[in-house]
Scaffold this motif. Sequence first.
Motif, PDB file in Angstrom:
ATOM      1  N   LEU A  76      -7.727  -0.491   1.166  1.00 49.10           N
ATOM      2  CA  LEU A  76      -7.504   0.589   2.134  1.00 49.10           C
ATOM      3  C   LEU A  76      -6.284   0.297   3.006  1.00 49.10           C
ATOM      4  O   LEU A  76      -5.474   1.189   3.271  1.00 49.10           O
ATOM      5  CB  LEU A  76      -8.744   0.790   3.008  1.00 49.10           C
ATOM      6  N   LEU A  77      -6.164  -0.955   3.452  1.00 50.64           N
ATOM      7  CA  LEU A  77      -4.996  -1.321   4.263  1.00 50.64           C
ATOM      8  C   LEU A  77      -3.721  -1.220   3.428  1.00 50.64           C
ATOM      9  O   LEU A  77      -2.693  -0.740   3.911  1.00 50.64           O
ATOM     10  CB  LEU A  77      -5.158  -2.736   4.828  1.00 50.64           C
ATOM     11  N   ASP A  78      -3.801  -1.644   2.168  1.00 48.21           N
ATOM     12  CA  ASP A  78      -2.661  -1.555   1.264  1.00 48.21           C
ATOM     13  C   ASP A  78      -2.206  -0.100   1.119  1.00 48.21           C
ATOM     14  O   ASP A  78      -1.005   0.185   1.147  1.00 48.21           O
ATOM     15  CB  ASP A  78      -3.042  -2.152  -0.093  1.00 48.21           C
ATOM     16  N   LEU A  79      -3.162   0.813   0.987  1.00 41.10           N
ATOM     17  CA  LEU A  79      -2.820   2.241   0.880  1.00 41.10           C
ATOM     18  C   LEU A  79      -2.094   2.731   2.143  1.00 41.10           C
ATOM     19  O   LEU A  79      -1.315   3.680   2.076  1.00 41.10           O
ATOM     20  CB  LEU A  79      -4.071   3.095   0.659  1.00 41.10           C
ATOM     21  N   GLN A  80      -2.380   2.066   3.272  1.00 44.31           N
ATOM     22  CA  GLN A  80      -1.732   2.437   4.539  1.00 44.31           C
ATOM     23  C   GLN A  80      -0.415   1.679   4.738  1.00 44.31           C
ATOM     24  O   GLN A  80       0.204   1.773   5.791  1.00 44.31           O
ATOM     25  CB  GLN A  80      -2.667   2.144   5.717  1.00 44.31           C
ATOM     26  N   VAL A  82      -0.083  -1.616   4.858  1.00 40.61           N
ATOM     27  CA  VAL A  82      -0.271  -2.889   5.567  1.00 40.61           C
ATOM     28  C   VAL A  82      -0.189  -4.030   4.553  1.00 40.61           C
ATOM     29  O   VAL A  82      -0.886  -4.025   3.539  1.00 40.61           O
ATOM     30  CB  VAL A  82      -1.639  -2.934   6.286  1.00 40.61           C
ATOM     31  N   PHE A 139     -10.905   1.182  11.132  1.00 45.81           N
ATOM     32  CA  PHE A 139     -10.165   1.923  10.109  1.00 45.81           C
ATOM     33  C   PHE A 139     -10.286   3.429  10.346  1.00 45.81           C
ATOM     34  O   PHE A 139      -9.291   4.155  10.273  1.00 45.81           O
ATOM     35  CB  PHE A 139     -10.643   1.552   8.698  1.00 45.81           C
ATOM     36  N   ALA A 142      -8.058   4.630  12.882  1.00 45.12           N
ATOM     37  CA  ALA A 142      -6.655   4.349  12.548  1.00 45.12           C
ATOM     38  C   ALA A 142      -6.085   3.194  13.386  1.00 45.12           C
ATOM     39  O   ALA A 142      -4.892   3.136  13.639  1.00 45.12           O
ATOM     40  CB  ALA A 142      -5.794   5.605  12.686  1.00 45.12           C
ATOM     41  N   LEU A 144      -5.112   0.104  12.816  1.00 41.31           N
ATOM     42  CA  LEU A 144      -4.830  -0.748  11.659  1.00 41.31           C
ATOM     43  C   LEU A 144      -4.622  -2.216  12.018  1.00 41.31           C
ATOM     44  O   LEU A 144      -4.989  -3.096  11.230  1.00 41.31           O
ATOM     45  CB  LEU A 144      -3.634  -0.200  10.876  1.00 41.31           C
ATOM     46  N   THR A 148      -6.908  -4.960  10.329  1.00 43.80           N
ATOM     47  CA  THR A 148      -6.306  -6.065   9.573  1.00 43.80           C
ATOM     48  C   THR A 148      -6.905  -7.403  10.001  1.00 43.80           C
ATOM     49  O   THR A 148      -7.219  -8.247   9.157  1.00 43.80           O
ATOM     50  CB  THR A 148      -4.774  -6.063   9.758  1.00 43.80           C
TER      51      THR A 148
END
Length: 174
Positions: A76-80, A82, A139, A142, A144, A148
């Motif tokens: 999910l972080l990768d999609l954002q 991060v 998350f 938002a 992040l 993280t």
Amino acid sequence: LLNFSQNFFEIFQIGVAFDLDLADLSARYQALQRRVHPDRYAGQGDQAERLATQWATQVNEAYATLAEPLARASYLLDLQGVVLAQNPTLDPAFLFEQIELRETLDEIRQVGSLTRAEAFIQALAEKQSAEARVFNDYFKAAALTEATICVYRMQFLGKLSQGAKALEEELLGY
């Protein structure tokens, strides 16, 4: 059939979220696997078989990622956008707690207590669940940076949990 540019959530046609219905995800996975299994494309030529194998691989990777909380949170972080650090700076209080937990695990190993090992694994599972809930809240909001930090803590707890489970297997004689 499948579009390789889809993210893992799109592959299963579910919303992008941390909080997933794992039974629903599993059902969607089984249905997709039946549709894309390479055996279904046997005799349809090398290209069809190769494509089916790639689809099946993609579906397997998507499921493995989404079914596991730490992998799902990282994804999910990768999609954002991060990028997770290799050696993150964490709160000293958290790091101190990790040292204490490792020392507790070492003590359990020295004593050889299966009961204590099982209790320790249970306590870690509760910490992991709590951290996952905090991640979900951040998350969804938002936040992040905070999300993280939760992933870094989940990584620490995951490694410790792996060590505790290895000790349990050792004590059980596996």
